[in-house]
Motif scaffolding. Structure first.
Motif, PDB file in Angstrom:
ATOM      1  N   THR A  69       0.853  -1.184   0.000  1.00 18.65           N
ATOM      2  CA  THR A  69       0.000   0.000   0.000  1.00 18.65           C
ATOM      3  C   THR A  69       0.896   1.244   0.000  1.00 18.65           C
ATOM      4  O   THR A  69       2.107   1.163   0.245  1.00 18.65           O
ATOM      5  CB  THR A  69      -0.908   0.031   1.244  1.00 18.65           C
ATOM      6  N   GLN A  70       0.295   2.383  -0.242  1.00 19.74           N
ATOM      7  CA  GLN A  70       1.029   3.645  -0.209  1.00 19.74           C
ATOM      8  C   GLN A  70       1.628   3.876   1.181  1.00 19.74           C
ATOM      9  O   GLN A  70       2.764   4.313   1.317  1.00 19.74           O
ATOM     10  CB  GLN A  70       0.103   4.808  -0.593  1.00 19.74           C
ATOM     11  N   GLU A  71       0.868   3.540   2.216  1.00 20.57           N
ATOM     12  CA  GLU A  71       1.339   3.712   3.588  1.00 20.57           C
ATOM     13  C   GLU A  71       2.549   2.808   3.860  1.00 20.57           C
ATOM     14  O   GLU A  71       3.511   3.220   4.498  1.00 20.57           O
ATOM     15  CB  GLU A  71       0.184   3.389   4.564  1.00 20.57           C
ATOM     16  N   MET A  95       8.581  -5.551   8.125  1.00 19.97           N
ATOM     17  CA  MET A  95       7.348  -4.775   8.207  1.00 19.97           C
ATOM     18  C   MET A  95       6.152  -5.693   7.945  1.00 19.97           C
ATOM     19  O   MET A  95       6.100  -6.384   6.924  1.00 19.97           O
ATOM     20  CB  MET A  95       7.373  -3.653   7.147  1.00 19.97           C
ATOM     21  N   ASP A  96       5.209  -5.695   8.862  1.00 23.38           N
ATOM     22  CA  ASP A  96       3.939  -6.415   8.677  1.00 23.38           C
ATOM     23  C   ASP A  96       4.111  -7.841   8.158  1.00 23.38           C
ATOM     24  O   ASP A  96       3.555  -8.220   7.140  1.00 23.38           O
ATOM     25  CB  ASP A  96       3.035  -5.641   7.700  1.00 23.38           C
ATOM     26  N   ASN A  97       4.909  -8.639   8.826  1.00 19.75           N
ATOM     27  CA  ASN A  97       5.150 -10.034   8.443  1.00 19.75           C
ATOM     28  C   ASN A  97       5.795 -10.176   7.060  1.00 19.75           C
ATOM     29  O   ASN A  97       5.652 -11.201   6.402  1.00 19.75           O
ATOM     30  CB  ASN A  97       3.858 -10.865   8.491  1.00 19.75           C
ATOM     31  N   VAL A 130      16.188  -2.851  10.236  1.00 22.89           N
ATOM     32  CA  VAL A 130      15.252  -1.832  10.669  1.00 22.89           C
ATOM     33  C   VAL A 130      13.875  -2.475  10.725  1.00 22.89           C
ATOM     34  O   VAL A 130      13.458  -3.162   9.785  1.00 22.89           O
ATOM     35  CB  VAL A 130      15.227  -0.635   9.694  1.00 22.89           C
ATOM     36  N   ILE A 131      13.183  -2.281  11.822  1.00 27.48           N
ATOM     37  CA  ILE A 131      11.806  -2.764  11.943  1.00 27.48           C
ATOM     38  C   ILE A 131      10.884  -1.564  11.795  1.00 27.48           C
ATOM     39  O   ILE A 131      10.976  -0.609  12.569  1.00 27.48           O
ATOM     40  CB  ILE A 131      11.588  -3.471  13.286  1.00 27.48           C
ATOM     41  N   VAL A 132      10.061  -1.599  10.760  1.00 28.77           N
ATOM     42  CA  VAL A 132       9.147  -0.468  10.488  1.00 28.77           C
ATOM     43  C   VAL A 132       7.710  -0.902  10.595  1.00 28.77           C
ATOM     44  O   VAL A 132       7.359  -2.015  10.391  1.00 28.77           O
ATOM     45  CB  VAL A 132       9.418   0.178   9.110  1.00 28.77           C
TER      46      VAL A 132
END
Length: 132
Positions: A69-71, A95-97, A130-132
Motif C-alpha cells: 500500500t502507499q502507507e 514490516m507487517d510479516n 530496521v523494523i518499520v
C-alpha cells in the motif's frame, strides 16, 4: 555551381557562438554553476525519487503475491532514510510479516518475502536491520 543546404557552415556556428559569449560577458547577470553544485542538485533529485525495485524484487513480489500500500511504501522509505542516517549499507527491513533487503545507498529493494517464505529466519549480506 552553388549548392544550397539547410546546414550551417563552421564559420556561421563560430560567429553565433562568439556573439553569444560577448552577450553573456556584457549581460547583467552571468550565471555560473560549478560542477559540485550541479552534482549536489542531481544527487538531491535522485534521493527524492523514492525507492526503486530491482527486477529480482519485482519478480519476488509478483511470485509471492505481495502488494504494498502507499502507507507501507512510505514506511519503507522512512526506514531507508533512518538506515542511511545510521550508516547502514545493506539493510533488512521487517514490516507487517514481510521482509525486504534494501541497498540503502542506491535506494533499491533487492528482494522481498513474506513470513511463510523464510522458514530458516537467516538473512545474509546485510549490515543492519530496521523494523518499520
Amino acid at each position: 555551381m552553388e549548392i544550397k543546404s539547410n546546414f550551417s557552415s563552421i564559420e556561421q556556428i563560430t560567429g553565433q557562438y562568439l556573439s553569444q559569449q560577448k552577450k553573456a560577458k556584457t549581460g547583467k547577470a552571468e550565471s555560473k554553476t560549478d560542477f559540485r553544485e550541479i552534482l549536489k542538485q542531481k544527487s538531491d533529485m535522485a534521493s527524492m525519487e523514492g525507492l526503486k525495485f530491482s527486477k529480482h524484487a519485482d519478480a519476488r513480489l509478483n511470485d509471492r503475491n505481495i502488494h504494498l500500500t502507499q502507507e507501507q511504501m512510505q514506511r519503507l522509505e522512512e526506514g531507508t532514510k533512518k538506515a542511511n542516517e545510521k550508516g547502514i549499507k545493506e539493510s533488512l527491513m521487517i514490516m507487517d510479516n514481510m521482509a525486504f533487503i534494501i541497498n540503502i545507498k542506491n535506494q533499491v529493494v533487492v528482494t522481498a518475502m513474506d513470513s511463510s517464505e523464510n522458514t530458516e529466519n537467516i538473512f545474509t549480506n546485510i549490515d543492519g536491520a530496521v523494523i518499520v
